[in-house]
Design a protein around this motif. Structure first.
Motif, PDB file in Angstrom:
ATOM      1  N   ARG A 137       7.124  10.275  -0.451  1.00  0.00           N
ATOM      2  CA  ARG A 137       8.194   9.766  -1.305  1.00  0.00           C
ATOM      3  C   ARG A 137       8.060   8.254  -1.487  1.00  0.00           C
ATOM      4  O   ARG A 137       7.513   7.561  -0.629  1.00  0.00           O
ATOM      5  CB  ARG A 137       9.584  10.049  -0.710  1.00  0.00           C
ATOM      6  CG  ARG A 137       9.872  11.495  -0.396  1.00  0.00           C
ATOM      7  CD  ARG A 137      11.186  11.642   0.362  1.00  0.00           C
ATOM      8  NE  ARG A 137      11.391  12.994   0.853  1.00  0.00           N
ATOM      9  CZ  ARG A 137      10.887  13.463   1.999  1.00  0.00           C
ATOM     10  NH1 ARG A 137      10.161  12.662   2.785  1.00  0.00           N
ATOM     11  NH2 ARG A 137      11.112  14.701   2.379  1.00  0.00           N
ATOM     12  N   VAL A 138       8.619   7.786  -2.606  1.00  0.00           N
ATOM     13  CA  VAL A 138       8.759   6.350  -2.870  1.00  0.00           C
ATOM     14  C   VAL A 138      10.232   6.064  -3.080  1.00  0.00           C
ATOM     15  O   VAL A 138      10.887   6.722  -3.911  1.00  0.00           O
ATOM     16  CB  VAL A 138       7.970   5.922  -4.119  1.00  0.00           C
ATOM     17  CG1 VAL A 138       8.238   4.455  -4.442  1.00  0.00           C
ATOM     18  CG2 VAL A 138       6.477   6.156  -3.922  1.00  0.00           C
ATOM     19  N   ILE A 139      10.767   5.102  -2.329  1.00  0.00           N
ATOM     20  CA  ILE A 139      12.170   4.724  -2.469  1.00  0.00           C
ATOM     21  C   ILE A 139      12.239   3.311  -3.038  1.00  0.00           C
ATOM     22  O   ILE A 139      11.503   2.411  -2.620  1.00  0.00           O
ATOM     23  CB  ILE A 139      12.895   4.778  -1.109  1.00  0.00           C
ATOM     24  CG1 ILE A 139      12.797   6.191  -0.512  1.00  0.00           C
ATOM     25  CG2 ILE A 139      14.356   4.357  -1.253  1.00  0.00           C
ATOM     26  CD1 ILE A 139      13.360   7.281  -1.383  1.00  0.00           C
ATOM     27  N   ASN A 140      13.137   3.120  -3.975  1.00  0.00           N
ATOM     28  CA  ASN A 140      13.322   1.825  -4.633  1.00  0.00           C
ATOM     29  C   ASN A 140      14.157   0.909  -3.740  1.00  0.00           C
ATOM     30  O   ASN A 140      15.342   1.146  -3.523  1.00  0.00           O
ATOM     31  CB  ASN A 140      14.015   2.037  -5.978  1.00  0.00           C
ATOM     32  CG  ASN A 140      14.029   0.789  -6.838  1.00  0.00           C
ATOM     33  OD1 ASN A 140      13.884  -0.326  -6.343  1.00  0.00           O
ATOM     34  ND2 ASN A 140      14.216   0.971  -8.135  1.00  0.00           N
ATOM     35  N   GLY A 141      13.539  -0.142  -3.221  1.00  0.00           N
ATOM     36  CA  GLY A 141      14.249  -1.093  -2.380  1.00  0.00           C
ATOM     37  C   GLY A 141      14.704  -2.329  -3.125  1.00  0.00           C
ATOM     38  O   GLY A 141      15.225  -3.266  -2.513  1.00  0.00           O
ATOM     39  N   GLY A 181      18.991   3.365 -13.008  1.00  0.00           N
ATOM     40  CA  GLY A 181      17.570   3.290 -12.711  1.00  0.00           C
ATOM     41  C   GLY A 181      17.151   4.362 -11.739  1.00  0.00           C
ATOM     42  O   GLY A 181      17.958   5.153 -11.254  1.00  0.00           O
ATOM     43  N   ASP A 182      15.877   4.373 -11.430  1.00  0.00           N
ATOM     44  CA  ASP A 182      15.314   5.407 -10.576  1.00  0.00           C
ATOM     45  C   ASP A 182      15.225   4.903  -9.147  1.00  0.00           C
ATOM     46  O   ASP A 182      14.497   3.972  -8.851  1.00  0.00           O
ATOM     47  CB  ASP A 182      13.929   5.802 -11.079  1.00  0.00           C
ATOM     48  CG  ASP A 182      13.979   6.373 -12.490  1.00  0.00           C
ATOM     49  OD1 ASP A 182      13.034   6.141 -13.244  1.00  0.00           O
ATOM     50  OD2 ASP A 182      14.971   7.027 -12.837  1.00  0.00           O
ATOM     51  N   LEU A 235       8.728   2.191   1.027  1.00  0.00           N
ATOM     52  CA  LEU A 235       9.863   1.506   0.410  1.00  0.00           C
ATOM     53  C   LEU A 235       9.305   0.402  -0.466  1.00  0.00           C
ATOM     54  O   LEU A 235       8.604  -0.489   0.011  1.00  0.00           O
ATOM     55  CB  LEU A 235      10.787   0.922   1.474  1.00  0.00           C
ATOM     56  CG  LEU A 235      12.015   0.183   0.962  1.00  0.00           C
ATOM     57  CD1 LEU A 235      12.985   1.155   0.284  1.00  0.00           C
ATOM     58  CD2 LEU A 235      12.721  -0.550   2.090  1.00  0.00           C
ATOM     59  N   SER A 236       9.599   0.463  -1.751  1.00  0.00           N
ATOM     60  CA  SER A 236       9.007  -0.451  -2.727  1.00  0.00           C
ATOM     61  C   SER A 236      10.031  -1.474  -3.189  1.00  0.00           C
ATOM     62  O   SER A 236      11.070  -1.118  -3.748  1.00  0.00           O
ATOM     63  CB  SER A 236       8.491   0.353  -3.927  1.00  0.00           C
ATOM     64  OG  SER A 236       7.966  -0.486  -4.922  1.00  0.00           O
ATOM     65  N   ALA A 237       9.731  -2.758  -2.934  1.00  0.00           N
ATOM     66  CA  ALA A 237      10.630  -3.834  -3.332  1.00  0.00           C
ATOM     67  C   ALA A 237       9.825  -5.078  -3.657  1.00  0.00           C
ATOM     68  O   ALA A 237       8.863  -5.400  -2.955  1.00  0.00           O
ATOM     69  CB  ALA A 237      11.630  -4.138  -2.221  1.00  0.00           C
ATOM     70  N   GLU A 238      10.206  -5.768  -4.708  1.00  0.00           N
ATOM     71  CA  GLU A 238       9.453  -6.957  -5.116  1.00  0.00           C
ATOM     72  C   GLU A 238       9.626  -8.106  -4.136  1.00  0.00           C
ATOM     73  O   GLU A 238       8.706  -8.900  -3.921  1.00  0.00           O
ATOM     74  CB  GLU A 238       9.894  -7.394  -6.512  1.00  0.00           C
ATOM     75  CG  GLU A 238       9.068  -8.534  -7.079  1.00  0.00           C
ATOM     76  CD  GLU A 238       9.411  -8.815  -8.518  1.00  0.00           C
ATOM     77  OE1 GLU A 238       8.603  -9.453  -9.204  1.00  0.00           O
ATOM     78  OE2 GLU A 238      10.501  -8.402  -8.968  1.00  0.00           O
ATOM     79  N   THR A 239      10.797  -8.220  -3.511  1.00  0.00           N
ATOM     80  CA  THR A 239      11.024  -9.273  -2.533  1.00  0.00           C
ATOM     81  C   THR A 239      10.269  -8.956  -1.253  1.00  0.00           C
ATOM     82  O   THR A 239      10.411  -7.873  -0.684  1.00  0.00           O
ATOM     83  CB  THR A 239      12.523  -9.416  -2.221  1.00  0.00           C
ATOM     84  OG1 THR A 239      13.220  -9.760  -3.421  1.00  0.00           O
ATOM     85  CG2 THR A 239      12.751 -10.497  -1.172  1.00  0.00           C
ATOM     86  N   PHE A 240       9.457  -9.916  -0.789  1.00  0.00           N
ATOM     87  CA  PHE A 240       8.652  -9.723   0.412  1.00  0.00           C
ATOM     88  C   PHE A 240       9.525 -10.045   1.611  1.00  0.00           C
ATOM     89  O   PHE A 240       9.591 -11.164   2.092  1.00  0.00           O
ATOM     90  CB  PHE A 240       7.430 -10.646   0.366  1.00  0.00           C
ATOM     91  CG  PHE A 240       6.362 -10.290   1.365  1.00  0.00           C
ATOM     92  CD1 PHE A 240       6.563 -10.482   2.727  1.00  0.00           C
ATOM     93  CD2 PHE A 240       5.159  -9.755   0.945  1.00  0.00           C
ATOM     94  CE1 PHE A 240       5.589 -10.151   3.648  1.00  0.00           C
ATOM     95  CE2 PHE A 240       4.169  -9.425   1.866  1.00  0.00           C
ATOM     96  CZ  PHE A 240       4.380  -9.622   3.215  1.00  0.00           C
ATOM     97  N   TRP A 241      10.213  -9.032   2.138  1.00  0.00           N
ATOM     98  CA  TRP A 241      11.139  -9.261   3.236  1.00  0.00           C
ATOM     99  C   TRP A 241      10.422  -9.078   4.578  1.00  0.00           C
ATOM    100  O   TRP A 241       9.379  -8.437   4.670  1.00  0.00           O
ATOM    101  CB  TRP A 241      12.331  -8.308   3.138  1.00  0.00           C
ATOM    102  CG  TRP A 241      11.973  -6.865   2.994  1.00  0.00           C
ATOM    103  CD1 TRP A 241      11.839  -6.160   1.833  1.00  0.00           C
ATOM    104  CD2 TRP A 241      11.670  -5.950   4.057  1.00  0.00           C
ATOM    105  NE1 TRP A 241      11.485  -4.860   2.113  1.00  0.00           N
ATOM    106  CE2 TRP A 241      11.368  -4.706   3.464  1.00  0.00           C
ATOM    107  CE3 TRP A 241      11.641  -6.054   5.441  1.00  0.00           C
ATOM    108  CZ2 TRP A 241      11.043  -3.570   4.196  1.00  0.00           C
ATOM    109  CZ3 TRP A 241      11.302  -4.934   6.196  1.00  0.00           C
ATOM    110  CH2 TRP A 241      11.014  -3.714   5.568  1.00  0.00           C
ATOM    111  N   VAL A 242      11.014  -9.630   5.628  1.00  0.00           N
ATOM    112  CA  VAL A 242      10.428  -9.539   6.958  1.00  0.00           C
ATOM    113  C   VAL A 242      11.538  -9.685   7.993  1.00  0.00           C
ATOM    114  O   VAL A 242      12.562 -10.322   7.728  1.00  0.00           O
ATOM    115  CB  VAL A 242       9.340 -10.624   7.163  1.00  0.00           C
ATOM    116  CG1 VAL A 242       9.943 -12.010   7.136  1.00  0.00           C
ATOM    117  CG2 VAL A 242       8.565 -10.414   8.464  1.00  0.00           C
TER     118      VAL A 242
END
Length: 359
Positions: A137-141, A181-182, A235-242
């Motif tokens: 699965r891919v989840i939109n983060g 959105g998806d 989990l796919s998100a443009e912001t590079f979180w850590v």
């Protein structure tokens, strides 16, 4: 003179009424599309990014101009009929590249398989750096309401909540596909299971650097294991979180949107753009979503080891000019991904009409 004109007119008219196979230039045949996100320099012969191993080892020797793309060229193996590209980093570059590719009149991709093979972060509660993870699965983060950390109510686990509501645990879970959105995609379970079974015993590099990196994660037994091929959601998100707190959010977010079925494994930027673009084109009949795979290999942990802050981890990785598992993860992406790509391409008589599946 009149007869000559009549013959010329008839010939000209025939150009518009001939069957498409005669009137159009033949399509470049494609069995598998290998999708990567970045290359550091040239496509071969220097410090590698995600694309270089595919170009040099598969190999992808023929250049195909792609002037409207971020990378400028695609690469092709005419014997295997495998097409490869580097899309550019981030979901926008990915969505643009995939849309442009599918609409490119040089290709007919209705039966092509798509394999996204890229690096990413990994949850130390799930696995270790250097591992390769197929995504069910891919989840939109990236799509959410967010409240600043200094204003989060005390009874909230974090500051993220669905845009459809006003609480982190909105129930029932909103529809994944809505006007907003998806939020989640499920890949073909049979194909994902088949890819995993085909590659689960592929040996992955285990370097001195990887061993030193995972040894620091005391109290995280999965993080201390050698690299291996696994199954887990991205989990796919443009912001590079850590950081540990963001990691807890990611684990919760995946469980929330999958209603407890999913397991957060890897971080990525581009995967939601990949799935959104292909899904849109699938609705037009240009691609088959049952033929899509995502492989993420772990270049780094998404949170620091005990005793280190998130800021310290970022500083450490910046000073070392890369992530602890950068080179091994690039190696793993090709080692694992190429097994699937070669199987599909070399046994096309088996897989052209029938998508492989494992129970």
């Amino acid at each position: 003179m009149r007869l000559a004109f009549s013959l010329l007119a008839t010939f000209a008219l025939s150009l518009f009424v001939l069957p498409p196979a005669w009137a159009e230039e033949a399509k470049i045949p494609v069995r598998v599309v290998v999708v990567t996100t970045f290359e550091l320099g040239k496509d071969s012969g220097d410090v590698p990014g995600e694309f270089q191993s595919w170009v040099e080892k598969l190999p992808l020797g023929r250049e195909i101009p792609a002037p409207g793309s971020d990378h400028g060229v695609m690469r092709y193996n005419p014997d295997l009929q495998v097409l490869g590209l580097a899309t550019g980093e981030g979901p926008e570059h990915m969505a643009s590249a995939m849309t442009g590719l599918v609409l490119d009149p040089r290709f007919d991709l209705r039966r092509a398989y798509f394999v996204l093979a890229g690096i990413g972060g990994i949850d130390p509660n799930f696995g270790s750096v250097g591992s390769a993870v197929w995504a069910p699965r891919v989840i939109n983060g990236g799509l959410a309401h967010m409240v600043d950390a200094r204003e989060i109510p005390k009874d909230w686990p974090d500051g993220f909540l669905p845009v459809q509501g006003a609480s982190p645990g909105l129930s029932p879970v909103p529809a994944l596909h809505s006007q907003w959105g998806d939020m989640g995609y499920t890949l073909n379970p049979g194909l994902v299971a088949w890819a995993y079974r085909l590659t689960q015993d592929v040996p992955l590099p285990d370097t001195k650097g990887l061993r030193a990196s995972r040894a620091r994660y005391r109290g995280y037994p999965q993080a201390q294991l050698p690299p291996k091929v696994m199954l887990g959601d991205t989990l796919s998100a443009e912001t590079f979180w850590v950081g540990e707190r963001m990691n807890r959010w990611a684990e919760r977010w995946v469980k929330y949107w999958t209603e407890g079925k999913g397991v957060f494994a890897t971080t990525a930027e581009e995967d939601v753009g990949f799935m959104q673009a292909l899904s849109a084109q699938a609705r037009a009949g240009r691609v088959d979503m049952n033929r899509v795979l995502i492989l993420r290999t772990a270049s780094n942990f998404d949170m620091p080891p005990p005793g280190q802050s998130a800021a310290d981890l970022l500083k450490e990785e910046s000073q070392e000019s890369g992530f602890s598992g950068f080179m091994p993860s690039l190696d793993a992406a090709y080692r694992v991904g190429s097994v699937v790509v070669r199987e599909l391409a070399t046994r096309w008589d088996r897989y052209e009409e029938t998508v492989p599946a494992a129970p």
